[in-house]
Design a protein around this motif. Structure first.
Motif, PDB file in Angstrom:
ATOM      1  N   GLN A  58       5.544 -11.183   4.057  1.00  0.00           N
ATOM      2  CA  GLN A  58       5.598 -10.840   2.916  1.00  0.00           C
ATOM      3  C   GLN A  58       4.379 -10.220   2.289  1.00  0.00           C
ATOM      4  O   GLN A  58       3.433 -10.755   2.825  1.00  0.00           O
ATOM      5  N   TYR A  59       4.532  -9.157   1.752  1.00  0.00           N
ATOM      6  CA  TYR A  59       3.075  -8.610   1.373  1.00  0.00           C
ATOM      7  C   TYR A  59       2.990  -8.536  -0.184  1.00  0.00           C
ATOM      8  O   TYR A  59       3.922  -8.143  -0.973  1.00  0.00           O
ATOM      9  N   TYR A  60       1.780  -8.902  -0.540  1.00  0.00           N
ATOM     10  CA  TYR A  60       1.626  -9.008  -2.148  1.00  0.00           C
ATOM     11  C   TYR A  60       0.553  -7.632  -2.143  1.00  0.00           C
ATOM     12  O   TYR A  60      -0.678  -7.920  -1.961  1.00  0.00           O
ATOM     13  N   SER A  61       0.843  -7.036  -3.287  1.00  0.00           N
ATOM     14  CA  SER A  61       0.067  -5.845  -3.682  1.00  0.00           C
ATOM     15  C   SER A  61      -0.155  -5.660  -5.066  1.00  0.00           C
ATOM     16  O   SER A  61       0.825  -6.225  -5.973  1.00  0.00           O
ATOM     17  N   GLU A  62      -1.128  -4.777  -5.629  1.00  0.00           N
ATOM     18  CA  GLU A  62      -1.341  -4.375  -7.153  1.00  0.00           C
ATOM     19  C   GLU A  62       0.369  -3.978  -7.562  1.00  0.00           C
ATOM     20  O   GLU A  62       0.500  -3.856  -8.804  1.00  0.00           O
ATOM     21  N   ASN A  63       1.174  -3.401  -6.633  1.00  0.00           N
ATOM     22  CA  ASN A  63       2.368  -2.877  -7.108  1.00  0.00           C
ATOM     23  C   ASN A  63       3.306  -3.921  -7.094  1.00  0.00           C
ATOM     24  O   ASN A  63       4.800  -3.591  -7.392  1.00  0.00           O
ATOM     25  N   GLY A  64       3.408  -5.313  -6.510  1.00  0.00           N
ATOM     26  CA  GLY A  64       4.076  -6.261  -6.587  1.00  0.00           C
ATOM     27  C   GLY A  64       4.366  -6.644  -5.195  1.00  0.00           C
ATOM     28  O   GLY A  64       3.346  -6.685  -4.241  1.00  0.00           O
ATOM     29  N   GLU A  65       5.365  -7.544  -5.198  1.00  0.00           N
ATOM     30  CA  GLU A  65       5.693  -8.103  -3.865  1.00  0.00           C
ATOM     31  C   GLU A  65       6.997  -7.613  -2.971  1.00  0.00           C
ATOM     32  O   GLU A  65       7.592  -7.298  -3.477  1.00  0.00           O
ATOM     33  N   SER A  66       6.725  -7.338  -1.578  1.00  0.00           N
ATOM     34  CA  SER A  66       7.794  -6.906  -0.909  1.00  0.00           C
ATOM     35  C   SER A  66       7.778  -7.508   0.438  1.00  0.00           C
ATOM     36  O   SER A  66       6.862  -8.049   1.090  1.00  0.00           O
ATOM     37  N   GLN A  67       9.052  -7.269   0.901  1.00  0.00           N
ATOM     38  CA  GLN A  67       9.213  -7.728   2.545  1.00  0.00           C
ATOM     39  C   GLN A  67       9.069  -6.669   3.577  1.00  0.00           C
ATOM     40  O   GLN A  67       9.689  -5.497   3.165  1.00  0.00           O
ATOM     41  N   ARG A  68       8.170  -6.574   4.604  1.00  0.00           N
ATOM     42  CA  ARG A  68       7.946  -5.603   5.375  1.00  0.00           C
ATOM     43  C   ARG A  68       8.237  -6.000   7.036  1.00  0.00           C
ATOM     44  O   ARG A  68       8.088  -7.073   7.311  1.00  0.00           O
ATOM     45  N   ARG A  69       8.630  -5.011   7.825  1.00  0.00           N
ATOM     46  CA  ARG A  69       8.849  -5.020   9.111  1.00  0.00           C
ATOM     47  C   ARG A  69       8.294  -3.830   9.474  1.00  0.00           C
ATOM     48  O   ARG A  69       8.439  -2.743   9.459  1.00  0.00           O
ATOM     49  N   ILE A  70       7.244  -4.042  10.642  1.00  0.00           N
ATOM     50  CA  ILE A  70       6.341  -2.926  10.932  1.00  0.00           C
ATOM     51  C   ILE A  70       6.299  -3.294  12.444  1.00  0.00           C
ATOM     52  O   ILE A  70       6.276  -4.181  13.164  1.00  0.00           O
ATOM     53  N   GLU A  71       5.923  -1.840  13.213  1.00  0.00           N
ATOM     54  CA  GLU A  71       5.586  -1.927  14.588  1.00  0.00           C
ATOM     55  C   GLU A  71       3.987  -1.947  14.445  1.00  0.00           C
ATOM     56  O   GLU A  71       3.292  -0.943  13.749  1.00  0.00           O
ATOM     57  N   ALA A  72       3.383  -2.944  15.025  1.00  0.00           N
ATOM     58  CA  ALA A  72       1.932  -3.270  14.962  1.00  0.00           C
ATOM     59  C   ALA A  72       1.313  -2.736  16.130  1.00  0.00           C
ATOM     60  O   ALA A  72       1.541  -2.672  17.268  1.00  0.00           O
ATOM     61  N   TYR A  73       0.323  -1.628  15.578  1.00  0.00           N
ATOM     62  CA  TYR A  73      -0.436  -1.046  16.742  1.00  0.00           C
ATOM     63  C   TYR A  73      -2.027  -1.247  16.696  1.00  0.00           C
ATOM     64  O   TYR A  73      -2.613  -1.131  17.972  1.00  0.00           O
ATOM     65  N   ARG A  74      -2.593  -1.667  15.757  1.00  0.00           N
ATOM     66  CA  ARG A  74      -4.003  -2.006  15.689  1.00  0.00           C
ATOM     67  C   ARG A  74      -4.371  -3.153  14.553  1.00  0.00           C
ATOM     68  O   ARG A  74      -3.593  -3.243  13.631  1.00  0.00           O
ATOM     69  N   LEU A  75      -5.311  -3.902  15.048  1.00  0.00           N
ATOM     70  CA  LEU A  75      -5.932  -4.762  14.265  1.00  0.00           C
ATOM     71  C   LEU A  75      -7.454  -4.188  13.800  1.00  0.00           C
ATOM     72  O   LEU A  75      -8.036  -3.827  14.636  1.00  0.00           O
ATOM     73  N   ILE A  76      -7.807  -4.301  12.564  1.00  0.00           N
ATOM     74  CA  ILE A  76      -8.959  -3.542  12.081  1.00  0.00           C
ATOM     75  C   ILE A  76      -9.706  -4.419  11.172  1.00  0.00           C
ATOM     76  O   ILE A  76      -9.218  -5.032  10.527  1.00  0.00           O
ATOM     77  N   PHE A  77     -11.152  -4.413  11.535  1.00  0.00           N
ATOM     78  CA  PHE A  77     -12.149  -5.047  10.700  1.00  0.00           C
ATOM     79  C   PHE A  77     -12.797  -3.944   9.889  1.00  0.00           C
ATOM     80  O   PHE A  77     -13.526  -3.318  10.629  1.00  0.00           O
ATOM     81  N   LYS A  78     -12.700  -3.698   8.505  1.00  0.00           N
ATOM     82  CA  LYS A  78     -13.450  -2.902   7.721  1.00  0.00           C
ATOM     83  C   LYS A  78     -13.633  -3.504   6.617  1.00  0.00           C
ATOM     84  O   LYS A  78     -12.856  -3.928   5.795  1.00  0.00           O
ATOM     85  N   TRP A  79     -14.960  -3.037   6.067  1.00  0.00           N
ATOM     86  CA  TRP A  79     -15.345  -3.421   4.643  1.00  0.00           C
ATOM     87  C   TRP A  79     -15.422  -5.061   4.482  1.00  0.00           C
ATOM     88  O   TRP A  79     -14.742  -5.264   3.407  1.00  0.00           O
ATOM     89  N   SER A  80     -15.503  -5.667   5.415  1.00  0.00           N
ATOM     90  CA  SER A  80     -15.680  -7.124   5.476  1.00  0.00           C
ATOM     91  C   SER A  80     -14.085  -7.873   5.278  1.00  0.00           C
ATOM     92  O   SER A  80     -13.845  -8.956   4.929  1.00  0.00           O
ATOM     93  N   SER A  81     -13.089  -7.255   5.766  1.00  0.00           N
ATOM     94  CA  SER A  81     -11.710  -7.492   5.582  1.00  0.00           C
ATOM     95  C   SER A  81     -10.963  -7.297   6.643  1.00  0.00           C
ATOM     96  O   SER A  81     -11.342  -6.237   7.640  1.00  0.00           O
ATOM     97  N   TRP A  82      -9.913  -8.023   7.170  1.00  0.00           N
ATOM     98  CA  TRP A  82      -9.070  -7.505   8.270  1.00  0.00           C
ATOM     99  C   TRP A  82      -7.738  -7.024   7.900  1.00  0.00           C
ATOM    100  O   TRP A  82      -7.253  -7.434   6.867  1.00  0.00           O
ATOM    101  N   TYR A  83      -7.250  -5.980   8.686  1.00  0.00           N
ATOM    102  CA  TYR A  83      -6.036  -5.142   8.371  1.00  0.00           C
ATOM    103  C   TYR A  83      -5.151  -4.978   9.696  1.00  0.00           C
ATOM    104  O   TYR A  83      -5.876  -5.238  10.741  1.00  0.00           O
ATOM    105  N   VAL A  84      -3.899  -4.881   9.396  1.00  0.00           N
ATOM    106  CA  VAL A  84      -3.103  -4.514  10.700  1.00  0.00           C
ATOM    107  C   VAL A  84      -2.618  -3.020  10.318  1.00  0.00           C
ATOM    108  O   VAL A  84      -2.102  -2.898   9.201  1.00  0.00           O
TER     109      VAL A  84
END
Length: 213
Positions: A58-84
Motif C-alpha cells: 500500500q503506497y501513500y503519496s501526496e496524490n492519495g493512497e494506492s495498491q501497487r504490484r512491482i518487479e523490484a530491481y534496486r534498493l536505493i539510499f538517497k537524500w537521507s531516505s530509502w527507496y525501492v
C-alpha cells in the motif's frame, strides 16, 4: 572485491543493527523513528530482488493512497531516505517508491522475468527532477546554519536589505511546502505564488482555530 564489500554492508543493513561499523574509519548510524519497519522492509525487498519475486504494498503519496504490484530491481539510499526502484504493473512503467510511505509489504509467490532496463531509467536523479518547482524565498539570518546544513553555503546570497535570498528547485510541491512551513515566521516566500497563497490560507485557518478556543 568491491562487490563483496558492498554485499556485506547490505547484509548488515537488512539486519536489526542500528549502528554499523564498516571499518576503523567509518561508522553508519541509521537510527530513526522508522528503524524497525525499515530494516524489515529492506530485508524483504532485498530477498525479492534476489529471487525475482513480485512484491505488493500500500503506497501513500501526496496524490492519495494506492495498491501497487512491482518487479523490484534496486534498493536505493538517497537524500537521507530509502527507496525501492522497480517496474510498476499498475502504471506500466518504472517507478521509485519511498520506503517510509510504503506499508503492508508482501513478497508474492509470483516470479518475474527480469527486464532489460533502459540506461536512462537508471538515472535516479531524473526521478527527483522531472517535475521540479522553483522556490524563491528570503530567510532571516538566524536560519543561515540550517540552509548550509541542508543545501550548502552556495544555496543563498545575502540581501542588501538584510536576510538571505534562497533559490532552489524542489522535486514536489508538498515537500517544498512542508519544508518552508517548518521555518515558521523566519522566512518570506517570493515564489511560487501558489505557495504564498497556500501559506496565507493556512495562517488564517490557524488564527481562526485559536480564536475559537
Amino acid at each position: 572485491s568491491p562487490g563483496t564489500y558492498l554485499s556485506g554492508i547490505m547484509e548488515k543493513l537488512s539486519s536489526r543493527e542500528r549502528q554499523i561499523v564498516v571499518d576503523d574509519t567509518m561508522v553508519i548510524d541509521l537510527a530513526s523513528h522508522y528503524h524497525d519497519a525499515l530494516t524489515h522492509k529492506i530485508g524483504l525487498i532485498k530477498n525479492a530482488v534476489r529471487c525475482r519475486r513480485m512484491i505488493s504494498f500500500q503506497y501513500y503519496s501526496e496524490n492519495g493512497e494506492s495498491q501497487r504490484r512491482i518487479e523490484a530491481y534496486r534498493l536505493i539510499f538517497k537524500w537521507s531516505s530509502w527507496y525501492v526502484f522497480g517496474f510498476c504493473h499498475s502504471r506500466n512503467d518504472y517507478r521509485l517508491f519511498k520506503l517510509n510511505r510504503l506499508w503492508d509489504l508482501s513478497v508474492l509467490e509470483e516470479h518475474f522475468v527480469p527486464r532489460e532496463i533502459p540506461e536512462k531509467r537508471l538515472d535516479f536523479n531524473a526521478y527527483f527532477s522531472s517535475h521540479t518547482i522553483r522556490l524563491k524565498a528570503i530567510f532571516t539570518e538566524t536560519e543561515r546554519h540550517r540552509l548550509i546544513d541542508e543545501y550548502g553555503r552556495d544555496s543563498y546570497v545575502p540581501c542588501e536589505s538584510g536576510g538571505l535570498l534562497f533559490e532552489w528547485d524542489f522535486a514536489g510541491y508538498q515537500n517544498m511546502r512542508q519544508w518552508i512551513l517548518s521555518f515558521g515566521d523566519q522566512v518570506r516566500v517570493l515564489e511560487p505564488e501558489e505557495l504564498r497563497t497556500d501559506i496565507r490560507r493556512q495562517s488564517e485557518n490557524i488564527l481562526q482555530r485559536y480564536r475559537e478556543t
